[in-house]
Design an enzyme around this catalytic site. Sequence first.
Site, PDB file in Angstrom:
ATOM      1  N   ASP A  57       2.841  21.273 -20.924  1.00 27.01           N
ATOM      2  CA  ASP A  57       4.077  20.692 -20.383  1.00 27.01           C
ATOM      3  C   ASP A  57       4.097  19.168 -20.476  1.00 27.01           C
ATOM      4  O   ASP A  57       4.675  18.491 -19.637  1.00 27.01           O
ATOM      5  CB  ASP A  57       4.291  21.110 -18.911  1.00 27.01           C
ATOM      6  N   LYS A  60       5.867  18.100 -25.330  1.00 28.15           N
ATOM      7  CA  LYS A  60       5.628  18.281 -26.778  1.00 28.15           C
ATOM      8  C   LYS A  60       6.923  18.573 -27.522  1.00 28.15           C
ATOM      9  O   LYS A  60       7.089  18.182 -28.661  1.00 28.15           O
ATOM     10  CB  LYS A  60       4.637  19.431 -27.026  1.00 28.15           C
ATOM     11  N   HIS A  85       9.793  25.486 -24.628  1.00 30.49           N
ATOM     12  CA  HIS A  85      10.418  24.177 -24.531  1.00 30.49           C
ATOM     13  C   HIS A  85      11.891  24.228 -24.886  1.00 30.49           C
ATOM     14  O   HIS A  85      12.377  25.153 -25.521  1.00 30.49           O
ATOM     15  CB  HIS A  85       9.663  23.111 -25.313  1.00 30.49           C
ATOM     16  N   GLN A 268       0.600  24.869 -25.046  1.00 35.54           N
ATOM     17  CA  GLN A 268      -0.272  24.600 -23.892  1.00 35.54           C
ATOM     18  C   GLN A 268      -0.983  23.238 -24.067  1.00 35.54           C
ATOM     19  O   GLN A 268      -0.478  22.393 -24.769  1.00 35.54           O
ATOM     20  CB  GLN A 268      -1.283  25.735 -23.663  1.00 35.54           C
TER      21      GLN A 268
HETATM   22  P1  IMP Z   1      -1.435  32.805 -19.850  1.00 37.23           P
HETATM   23  O1  IMP Z   1      -1.424  31.911 -21.044  1.00 37.23           O
HETATM   24  O2  IMP Z   1      -0.099  33.419 -19.564  1.00 37.23           O
HETATM   25  O3  IMP Z   1      -2.548  33.800 -19.875  1.00 37.23           O
HETATM   26  O4  IMP Z   1      -1.731  31.871 -18.559  1.00 37.23           O
HETATM   27  C1  IMP Z   1      -2.993  31.252 -18.371  1.00 37.23           C
HETATM   28  C2  IMP Z   1      -2.836  29.857 -17.777  1.00 37.23           C
HETATM   29  O5  IMP Z   1      -2.209  29.018 -18.726  1.00 37.23           O
HETATM   30  C3  IMP Z   1      -1.967  29.797 -16.522  1.00 37.23           C
HETATM   31  O6  IMP Z   1      -2.458  28.781 -15.661  1.00 37.23           O
HETATM   32  C4  IMP Z   1      -0.612  29.376 -17.047  1.00 37.23           C
HETATM   33  O7  IMP Z   1       0.166  28.733 -16.082  1.00 37.23           O
HETATM   34  C5  IMP Z   1      -1.032  28.423 -18.150  1.00 37.23           C
HETATM   35  N1  IMP Z   1      -0.047  28.285 -19.217  1.00 37.23           N
HETATM   36  C6  IMP Z   1       0.233  29.146 -20.219  1.00 37.23           C
HETATM   37  N2  IMP Z   1       1.200  28.673 -21.016  1.00 37.23           N
HETATM   38  C7  IMP Z   1       1.519  27.462 -20.528  1.00 37.23           C
HETATM   39  C8  IMP Z   1       2.434  26.435 -20.953  1.00 37.23           C
HETATM   40  O8  IMP Z   1       3.145  26.544 -21.953  1.00 37.23           O
HETATM   41  N3  IMP Z   1       2.461  25.314 -20.175  1.00 37.23           N
HETATM   42  C9  IMP Z   1       1.664  25.142 -19.087  1.00 37.23           C
HETATM   43  N4  IMP Z   1       0.791  26.050 -18.674  1.00 37.23           N
HETATM   44  C10 IMP Z   1       0.727  27.206 -19.385  1.00 37.23           C
END
Ligand code: IMP
Length: 474
Positions: A57, A60, A85, A268
């Site tokens: 976040d 990007k 995004h 991410q």
């Molecule tokens: P997952 O990717 O859904 O398995 O989530 C794992 C961790 O990554 C969690 O803390 C989510 O909040 C974080 N996360 C996944 N995608 C994003 C993103 O695009 N931005 C910020 N945090 C993310």
Amino acid sequence: MYPRAMRSVGGGGGLARRHFILYPRTAPRAGQGRAGAPRRKGILMANVVVVGSQWGDEGKGKIVDWLSEQADIVVRFQGGHNAGHTLVINGATYKLSLLPSGVVRPGKLSVIGNGVVLDPHALIEEIDRLSAQGIQVTPEDLRIAENATIILSLHRELDTIRESAGAKTRIGTTRRGIGPAYEDKVGRRAIRLMDLSDHETLDLKIERLLSHHNALRRGLGIAEVSAKSVREELSNVAPRVLPYMDSVWSLLDRKRREGKRILFEGAQGALLDVDHGTYPYVTSSNTVAAQAATGSGLGPGAIGYVLGICKAYTTRVGEGPFPTEQDNHIGRLIGERGREFGTVTGRPRRCGWFDAVLVRQSTRTCGVDGLALTKLDILDGFVEINICIGYRLDGQEIDYLPAGEHAQARVEPIYETVAGWQEQTVGARSWAKLPAQAIKYVRRIEELTGCPVALLSTSPEREDTILMRNPFEA
Ligand code: IMP
């Protein structure tokens, strides 16, 4: 006396000097730019990888969109529809999660690499949504790696069940099935895109997948999944998804030899990397820049310039350590001014001061060449601003985030307080328009991270960008 590692942090300008002595830029070979990139119109061309330097976040979207104008191809190489995004182009708003940002720009080729986990339902939904907005995503514009892993409904369900099980084990995931799908990939039982067209082996693959999942489901006390339902799920989506399938490694290799510019779009952030992040509170893919090669099927030499995006402060969503978090009026103020709510889940983000220790670590694990600093304007009007320059752990001062979960939770930030600025930086398009204290803040970030700021973003508008160095011409 600081321990050995800490001295380099306290050094400020000394750290920056040492950084460049330690990592000199290698001279390009004749006729080539960095990493063997070809020349075009006398300009050295590098492929560019954009990665988040914090917990995602970082803004990007705007930077990738800005750079994608100069690229021929935009490639996603990890993650899935957990990313999100918003792009605003000519007054129209587009929300993207899985598709590379290039899809909204005519004439760009968008590629989803093998490192991505692909939810076909999410893909179809996103393509249909864009179509309703007048953007047609055809197989001419979008190619998907035949060896990309598929996210199935059972992955989504498992993710949700685990996240709902209890606060002690919760990661705070997006509940999109990302983790369970990657587990199946490394467990060698995943269904991959090409399997949808290979009817002879699909049944066996489904059987192998279900022997694992149904054992798990019996243990969890939930209904088993039948092979028939998985087959139906796949055959429903196959006609919509298979036309985009390609041998992406070979396509990208060919394009690269033709001298096309590639923009690798990371999702991410480095601190969510499954190896280098705040494990286990991470996503399930490698988010660092080197994954751009592995996740698209190119060699490491294909990566040119690495642009690390970071906010002028820090945020994170989900659980896990966050040393500079401000769970108080400061954090709330930053969150409100920065509109810090998740694009995918709508969750409020946790907010805190800029952590130079973390960003410096990310610049090393990603090999960042330059930073794009975003949201500087959110700090306008603060009388004083804190920057974290080190940590205290069990009475010792350290300049890195330790790898252990328990140690990460215990580190206490050591702050340096700098004067803020009362003038507005929002919308500034040149250094000359920035207040002196804001310039000092940016320079201090460069010193502490040992990394130059190549781009500064001063509002969500794409034109409100101060360019110090064009990554494609670096
Ligand atoms: P997952 O990717 O859904 O398995 O989530 C794992 C961790 O990554 C969690 O803390 C989510 O909040 C974080 N996360 C996944 N995608 C994003 C993103 O695009 N931005 C910020 N945090 C993310």
